[in-house]
Each structure stands twice: as C-alpha cells, then as structure tokens.
Design a protein around this motif. Structure first.
Motif, PDB file in Angstrom:
ATOM      1  N   UNK A   1       7.488 -71.100 105.631  1.00 34.95           N
ATOM      2  CA  UNK A   1       8.133 -70.700 106.942  1.00 34.95           C
ATOM      3  C   UNK A   1       8.224 -69.504 107.387  1.00 34.95           C
ATOM      4  N   UNK A   2       8.968 -68.411 106.586  1.00 33.88           N
ATOM      5  CA  UNK A   2       8.818 -67.040 106.830  1.00 33.88           C
ATOM      6  C   UNK A   2       7.563 -66.400 106.833  1.00 33.88           C
ATOM      7  N   UNK A   3       6.666 -66.641 106.082  1.00 34.37           N
ATOM      8  CA  UNK A   3       5.417 -66.242 106.344  1.00 34.37           C
ATOM      9  C   UNK A   3       4.890 -66.392 107.588  1.00 34.37           C
ATOM     10  N   UNK A   4       4.880 -67.615 108.069  1.00 38.27           N
ATOM     11  CA  UNK A   4       4.155 -67.973 109.353  1.00 38.27           C
ATOM     12  C   UNK A   4       5.044 -67.640 110.464  1.00 38.27           C
ATOM     13  N   UNK A   5       6.114 -67.463 110.389  1.00 35.52           N
ATOM     14  CA  UNK A   5       7.253 -67.083 111.224  1.00 35.52           C
ATOM     15  C   UNK A   5       6.692 -65.459 111.597  1.00 35.52           C
ATOM     16  N   UNK A   6       6.794 -64.747 110.465  1.00 30.26           N
ATOM     17  CA  UNK A   6       6.315 -63.334 110.594  1.00 30.26           C
ATOM     18  C   UNK A   6       4.986 -63.141 111.148  1.00 30.26           C
ATOM     19  N   UNK A   7       4.312 -63.864 111.165  1.00 27.29           N
ATOM     20  CA  UNK A   7       2.958 -63.783 112.073  1.00 27.29           C
ATOM     21  C   UNK A   7       2.792 -64.432 113.162  1.00 27.29           C
TER      22      UNK A   7
END
Length: 541
Positions: free
Chosen positions: A185-191
């Motif tokens: 989730x963090x990786x997708x949220x950050x992008x």
C-alpha cells in the motif's frame, strides 16, 4: 500586495492559495512556468511585490529571485529538499511531515525559511495527503509568511538540509513474495497520482494506482483473486490489496479502471470489506450516501449506480438524506478519461451527460425527502450543479468550487444548471458564476448565494440534519417543485441544455475535444490563459 503566482499548473493547491489570498484583498495574477523568458517577462509586466511558487518542476530564474522575494511552497519540513518529498515520506512511513515556505535562492529548496507547519501522516495516497494535510499546512504557513513580510520581518536561516533525489521505479517496485500488505500500500500510495508503480498483472505491464486494503480475502501474491466495479484484488503475503486504476506504459496511455485495461479477469466478483465506491448508512434517523470516486470523476456506469443507490436510500426510513461525496472530492462531473478512451468520445460524452442529468433529475424529483449536499471536498463543473439539485447545499471551510464549464473547450454544460443557478443567484448573477472561470472559496460561494452555508467538521452537518423540522420543509419543497414545473418543465430545461451540448460534442467547433485531449494527456501549456494572467489581459487591451 501585488502578488504573482508562478506555477507549473493551476492545480488544487495553487487554487486554494489563490482563493485565500483573493479573500484577503491582494491583487493577484498567475503565470504558468513555461520557460525562463516567459517568467521574466511576466515579472517585468506585472511588477509584483511578491512572487509565490506553489507548484514548480524547475528552478526560478536567477534574474527573478535576485530582484524579487520569491516564496516557494515546499511539501516537506525545513531541511528537506528534492522533488519527491512526499513520495519519500510515505515510502519511509514517516509519522509526521510538513510544509515549508522558503525564499528562493541559488540552492534548490535551500533558501531561508519564512514559515512552516507540521502535520501527522496517515496511511493514504499521496494525492489525498496533498489535497488535505499539505494544502491546509501550506495555507497556514503562507499566511504566516505574508504577515511577517508585511510587518517587515526577516526569514530564518536555512537549516542543514538533505537532498533526496527523484524516486525511481526501481525503488517503488513491489516484491510480491516479500512485501506485506502495508508495504505494498505504501509503495502504491507514494506513487499515486503520478507516476504509479510499474508492475505486471496477468502478463501485462501496467502502472498501479488507487490501492485499498482487503482483510477478508487471501491468495497468491501478485495474482488476481477477485474483481469489483472495475477494480481487481491481488493477493499479498499476508492478505490482499485492491487496485482501482491502472495505466499501461507508453505515450498516450490513459489511467482507467483496472478491468477496463486488463480486460476479463479470471476471478470471482466480490464486494470489498474496507472500501466502497458508493456507500449508504443510517445514523440517528439520517441517511448518509457517500461516493468517494477516484479524482471525483463520474462515468456513465457510476452515474447509474449512484442513481440506483439514491433511489434505495429514498426507499428507507430516513426523511433526510445527506449526499456526502468523498473527502477529497465531492464530484467533478463527467469522466473525461473514460470518454477519451471510448470508441466514440462524442457518443460517450453524450451518454455520460445524459446519465448525469438522470441522476440530477432523480434527486430533484425526490419530493418526499429532504436532501442535503455536504461538499466535504472540492467540486467542479457538473459536480457543483449535482450538489445544487439538493434542497440545502453546504461546503466545508476550505473547499474550492469551480462552477463553470467553459475551461473545458467552451463546454455549455447541463445538469439542469439553467434551472438550478437562476433560482439561487437570479438572472443577474449567472454571468458572475458562469463567465468568471476562476475558483470560488466556500465563503465567497455563500456570499454569492451559490451555497447555503459552510461547515468545519462533518458532524456539524449530521447535527443539523438530525435537528431539522422536516415536515414543513418537505411540504414547501413539494409545492415549489410543482409550481416551477407548471411554469417550465424540467424536460424543457434539459432539452435546451442538451441541444447546446450536442454542438459541443458533434458540431464543427472541436474546442471541447481538443481541450479534453490536452487535459487527460497532460499536454504542457503553451501559454497562460488570459483569465488567469491578468497582467497580460491588461497589456492586450
């Protein structure tokens, strides 16, 4: 003060800051940062007391910052430097983050600090954090900086800084066999918003956006295990995540609902347990209908689903229904990406606007219910008039409204605006709303009569709804709707609007189609529109 906004685009943060400063009586103009020569010329023409840069992708020319105080709004705390500030903060699970208003100099993000604000982080997409926490912190910090400048104050020296580079795809990449759900989730949220996380689903390379957790399902990591309303659910090592939107790599590819790009997914239909495209609940005798649609855009199918949900809400006990939209956006009208991707954009434009009209008509015709539109987030174009179909229209303090269509290639607009707007602002007020092309803050919208009031916390809306004496309000509504229908039927308003819209969609003037293409494909601006660049407007005269 005379203030020039120098910005890459008139995005949500820039609009909010523009609204706040206009409300305080400053003389404002905007110049898109296209190239150094254009920025220098704008400063020479406008001769500002101050330059504000809320959203830039390159450095301010030295000949500008050396002669004028230039305030850069940086989405990071003092000492943070670099173009991917918020991306890194989300990726590294920072508990707190901030916004710094600093003075431009020769060192990128390294100038003296005029003001800053910090805020607690939440596990949310970058775009959501930007529109809410970053924007509120930026407003507070910028107002403090202006107060210091006006009182003759000085900035604080720049603290020691750390430069963080652009976050590359190799850092964003998901390791499905090792990353847990929160990490994914963090990786997708950050992008989210841009650039998305490059991945492979079912053998197809796509950029991932719009991620949500799933706590009920589990399956093979990185493999589709369910689908729902355009979203696809992928397994993780400890659960699953929903991916709402994807975009194929390559020039000209659009961000669309996942299944629209990936095609038929060999997975069962399953309703998520942690999020809903459209949700309804009853609280203390009040029905609350939420529709947190991605980027506030509403496709033909979503209009139909929301109309069905509203009819369902009306079939239940509550006499008061609150249309709550989403927290980031209320609604921005028709779904331009879905239209652009259609086999016939003109046909899909017509289908989408007809579906929006049907939704508005259903709300207007609910004469046995009292409907409150509570715009918790920003709204634009047809989304504003969708809200005005309600009996009482409220907006959150800080919400930005763009109640006009002309910026999208002189689009005429529908959603019964020719009925809804005059009954609020009178015939004389139509030009002030529809011809202005500039954003409105909630306070200004209330003064103009466009909305009925503002609120801080959504609980204020619920408290209002619970305490209404509903019976006389519904009786008055029913009588007024009958009287209005006798003077001029809703069908006549709709027919007149759609006649003009058909010219936009099918006529000889391609302005709407060109503007839509440029918007969805993010074609760089070649100039600043005169309605923003007041300095150039005066010069043209």
């Amino acid at each position: 003060m005379r203030i020039l906004f120098l910005t890459h685009a008139f995005n949500s943060l820039t609009q909010r800051l523009y609204v706040e400063l206009a409300e305080r009586g400053h003389e404002l103009s905007v110049e898109f940062d296209i190239k150094d020569e254009v920025a220098i010329e704008a400063v020479d023409i406008f001769r500002p007391d101050l330059v504000i840069a809320p959203y830039l992708r390159r450095a301010i020319p030295q000949s500008v910052w050396s002669r004028h105080v230039c305030l850069v709004v940086h989405p990071g705390p003092p000492g943070d430097r670099g173009p991917s500030s918020l991306d890194w903060a989300i990726h590294e699970a920072k508990e707190d983050w901030g916004v710094t208003v600093l003075q431009a100099n020769a060192e990128m993000d390294g100038g003296p600090v005029w003001a800053f604000r910090t805020f607690p982080m939440r596990l949310a997409p970058k775009a959501s954090l930007y529109r809410r926490e970053v924007t509120e912190a930026a407003v507070a910090a910028l107002l403090e900086a202006l107060a210091k400048i006006e009182s003759g104050g000085r900035p604080d020296p720049a603290p020691p800084g750390t430069w963080r580079p652009v976050m590359k795809q190799e850092m964003r990449a998901i390791d499905w066999n090792r990353d847990d759900t929160e990490t994914v989730l963090r990786k997708i949220h950050a992008a989210d918003g841009f650039p998305g996380v490059l991945d492979v689903i079912g053998g197809r390379a796509v950029h991932l956006f719009d991620a949500h957790p799933e706590t009920t399902l589990m399956g093979r990591p990185g493999v589709p295990i369910a689908r729902y309303k355009g979203a696809v659910c992928l397994g993780t090592v400890d659960g699953a995540v929903w991916i709402g939107h994807v975009r194929e790599p390559g020039e000209g590819k659009l961000k669309l609902p996942a299944t629209a790009v990936l095609g038929d997914i060999d997975a069962p239909e399953f309703e998520p347990d942690t999020w809903a495209e459209i949700g309804f609940r009853e609280r203390d005798g009040v029905g609350v209908l939420t529709f947190p649609l991605y980027n506030g855009a509403m496709s033909t199918a979503q209009c139909r689903r929301l109309e069905a949900a509203f009819r369902h809400a009306c079939s239940r006990a509550p006499k008061v229904i609150v249309l709550a939209g989403g927290e980031d956006f209320w609604c921005n009208g028709i779904h331009l990406n879905a239209i652009e991707a259609a086999a016939s954009p003109a046909d899909e434009s017509m289908a989408n606007i007809e579906a929006m009209d049907d939704l508005c008509r259903t709300i207007l015709s609910a004469t046995d219910r009292y409907v409150i539109a509570a715009m918790r987030g920003n709204a634009g174009a047809g989304g504003v008039f969708l809200a005005m179909a309600a009996d009482r229209v409220l907006a959150r303090d800080g919400a930005v409204l763009n109640p006009h269509y002309k910026n999208m290639g002189n689009l005429y607009g529908s959603e019964y605006w020719t009925y809804l707007l005059p009954r609020r602002v009178g015939e004389d007020g139509i030009g002030r709303i529809m011809g202005r092309r500039l954003p409105l803050g909630a306070a200004q919208a209330e003064r103009l009569g466009l909305i009925d009031g503002t609120f801080g916390d959504f609980d204020e809306v619920l408290e209002l709804a619970r305490n209404l004496d509903v019976a006389p309000l519904i009786a008055e509504k029913k009588a007024r709707r009958a009287a209005d229908e006798a003077v001029k039927p809703l069908d006549a308003y709709r027919a007149g609007e759609l006649e003009r819209m058909r010219l936009n969609f099918y006529g000889f003037d391609p302005s709407y189609h060109v503007a839509r293409y440029n918007f969805v494909h993010k074609v760089p601006h070649s100039r600043t529109p005169l309605f923003l660049a007041s300095h150039r407007r005066r010069r043209a005269v």
